[in-house]
Scaffold this motif. Structure first.
Motif, PDB file in Angstrom:
ATOM      1  N   ASP A   1      23.496 -77.004 -57.009  1.00  0.00           N
ATOM      2  CA  ASP A   1      23.667 -77.252 -55.583  1.00  0.00           C
ATOM      3  C   ASP A   1      23.180 -76.023 -54.821  1.00  0.00           C
ATOM      4  N   VAL A   2      21.884 -75.832 -54.810  1.00  0.00           N
ATOM      5  CA  VAL A   2      21.287 -74.634 -54.252  1.00  0.00           C
ATOM      6  C   VAL A   2      20.415 -75.029 -53.067  1.00  0.00           C
ATOM      7  N   THR A   3      20.631 -74.375 -51.929  1.00  0.00           N
ATOM      8  CA  THR A   3      19.871 -74.725 -50.726  1.00  0.00           C
ATOM      9  C   THR A   3      18.765 -73.733 -50.415  1.00  0.00           C
ATOM     10  N   LEU A   4      18.912 -72.497 -50.866  1.00  0.00           N
ATOM     11  CA  LEU A   4      17.969 -71.467 -50.442  1.00  0.00           C
ATOM     12  C   LEU A   4      17.182 -70.853 -51.588  1.00  0.00           C
ATOM     13  N   SER A   5      17.395 -71.303 -52.835  1.00  0.00           N
ATOM     14  CA  SER A   5      16.711 -70.691 -53.966  1.00  0.00           C
ATOM     15  C   SER A   5      16.521 -71.717 -55.055  1.00  0.00           C
ATOM     16  N   PRO A   6      15.656 -71.437 -56.019  1.00  0.00           N
ATOM     17  CA  PRO A   6      15.499 -72.362 -57.146  1.00  0.00           C
ATOM     18  C   PRO A   6      16.789 -72.461 -57.944  1.00  0.00           C
ATOM     19  N   VAL A   7      16.816 -73.399 -58.866  1.00  0.00           N
ATOM     20  CA  VAL A   7      17.970 -73.532 -59.751  1.00  0.00           C
ATOM     21  C   VAL A   7      18.197 -72.207 -60.464  1.00  0.00           C
TER      22      VAL A   7
END
Length: 515
Positions: free
Chosen positions: A34-40
């Motif tokens: 659940d990442v909005t600003l970066s890769p997994v």
């Protein structure tokens, strides 16, 4: 960035989740999805440190805990609140376990009513947690929420937070909260403070403005402690105890404008050199100001089992924030609050070799050491850029009472016996079996409870020390009868480290549950 000692002698440590990948991989293919600003991200931003084995276990955080807050609840579970971006209204919990099965639980169904970024938490006498303030938030709320529709449990406005906000600089974030023995809250922000009845949403009184003009809260970051609450006159069951005197101490900070000058002009003004003490339970309280051995901001204030205070970490110039501080203060200061001569209260202690600046932490360990970790003046992990590098190490500072020369004097606790094993009840007698290598009948044995603090941004939330009353001093170093805390206002329910202190030397702590 955040540290909490837990009741099983393990230490929760965690950072924000968007600094970039860390140096520790998550096990078993676990990742943050659940990442909005970066890769997994499949690296850990939280670890559980085992004091006994000196090992860590990676943990999984799914939402951003940047500049968040926390408290232990009455069962010793860490309740952790807020953060940034997708984490700003999230409540998380971590219940200690004796195996490796426990991990963070994100409680999405109990989200906060306001974003809580740079807020402060305090456990209350009824076991709830109050969460106060945050960036551009001038309210407080409670966890857990009540099922009642009463406005008593709604999100409440606190105008004091708006009034103490400096334009363009704030200086009222991470306000200092202390639960007082009368059940009300002492709240300090910027250079002002109030006595607050959180149940009635009423300011009972405003205390005098702290003299000198310096600001004391983030980003002109100082620190604060509630000095030990002493119940030493409580020496028999059935006899009402007096309400203990409550005295607050605040040290360090920076002049107004320090953040703007550092952040916008690369001008790093000298930090505050002053501390203030005020007996907040007095009818007419006044600040008494003292001089530290040198300027200091971003230092942690740690209550020791002896009742003395360590000031550790920090810088001599600038403010909190990204690369906004200069001149690390490597030497801890020891403060002796009971020394009659103010000029003799501060002692400069041997230095560390590691700069501990923005986003460093410190906490008291059950063995009496001070755990010190972190420091990152950069918006990402950066191990090459100056003037101060990202620092992910952990070290321990040994106060003077751990000097090997005193090892033969160190007492130890054998058992704690109460009506319910391991539980200390209010104003009920319990027994402590102990070993005193060299008992001195003319030197009393002190029994103290210390609540482990949630440490972040130079403030130990919920840090508290209660000196208990003793019915009978041990004659031969075998057993003493102790009276439990006066009430829930003096010692909110929960787990405490119990130390005995003799000749200024504390024992290792044992954990007790107060209820």
């Amino acid at each position: 960035m955040h540290m909490q000692v837990l009741r099983n002698n393990k230490v929760m440590m965690f950072d924000r989740t968007d600094f970039g990948t860390s140096n520790i991989s998550l096990p078993d293919g676990k990742c943050r999805f659940d990442v909005t600003l970066s890769p997994v991200d499949c690296t850990a931003h939280s670890v559980l440190y085992d004091l006994a084995s000196n090992t860590i276990r990676p943990l999984v955080l799914q939402t951003n805990t940047w500049c968040s807050s926390g408290s232990l609840d009455a069962d010793g579970t860490l309740i952790q609140t807020g953060g940034h971006d997708e984490g700003e209204r999230v409540v998380r919990s971590f219940a200690p376990c004796d195996d490796n099965s426990c991990d963070w639980v994100e409680l999405y169904d109990t989200s906060l009513m306001n974003r809580r970024w740079y807020a402060t938490n305090q456990i209350l006498p009824d076991g709830r947690i109050i969460i106060v303030g945050g960036r551009s938030v001038f309210t407080y709320e409670f966890y857990p929420k009540s099922s009642s529709s009463s406005s008593q449990f709604d999100n409440q406005t606190l105008n004091f937070l708006w009034e103490t906000r400096d334009p363009d600089e704030e200086n009222n974030l991470y306000p200092f909260l202390h639960l007082l023995p009368d059940g009300n809250l002492f709240i300090f922000a910027n250079n002002r403070s109030i006595l607050f009845d959180y149940s009635a949403n009423q300011v009972i009184k405003e205390y005098p403005v702290m003299p000198g003009g310096d600001r004391r809260n983030y980003p002109c970051t100082g620190s604060s402690v509630l000095l030990p609450l002493r119940l030493t006159e409580c020496n028999a069951v059935g006899i009402p105890c007096a309400t203990p005197t409550a005295e607050v101490m605040i040290c360090g900070g920076a002049p107004p404008g320090a953040f703007a000058k550092a952040n916008n002009q690369s001008i790093y003004v000298e930090a505050s050199r002053t501390c203030g003490r005020m007996t907040v339970s007095d009818p007419n309280p006044q600040w008494v100001m003292e001089q530290m051995p040198g300027p200091r901001l971003m230092s942690d204030m740690i209550l020791l089992p002896t009742g003395d205070i360590i000031l550790i970490n920090g810088a001599a110039r600038g403010s909190a924030g990204w690369n906004n501080a200069r001149d690390p203060v490597y030497n801890p200061f020891l403060y002796l609050p009971d020394e009659e001569d103010p000029s003799r209260r501060f002692i400069i202690l041997p230095p560390s070799t590691t700069a501990r600046l923005y986003h460093s932490t410190a906490a008291l360990s059950p063995d009496g050491r001070i755990l010190v970790g972190g420091s990152n003046p950069h918006p990402t992990y950066n191990f090459t850029a100056g003037p101060y590098l990202t620092e992910l190490s952990l070290e321990a500072f040994d106060p003077g009472y751990l000097n090997p020369d005193y090892a033969h004097l160190r007492p130890s606790i054998l058992t704690v016996e109460s009506s319910i094993d391991g539980t200390v009840k209010y104003q009920e007698m319990f027994s402590v079996s102990l070993m005193l290598p060299f008992p001195d009948p003319y030197e009393p044995v002190a029994v103290v409870l210390i609540a482990p603090s949630f440490s972040t941004h130079s403030f130990g939330m919920n840090q508290r020390m209660v000196v208990l009353g003793v019915e009978r001093q041990p004659r031969f170093g075998l057993k003493m009868n102790v009276i439990g805390p006066k009430d829930v206002n003096v010692a909110p329910p929960g787990y405490y480290m119990l130390f005995i202190v003799h000749h200024g030397i504390p024992s290792p702590a044992v954990w007790v549950k107060v209820r």
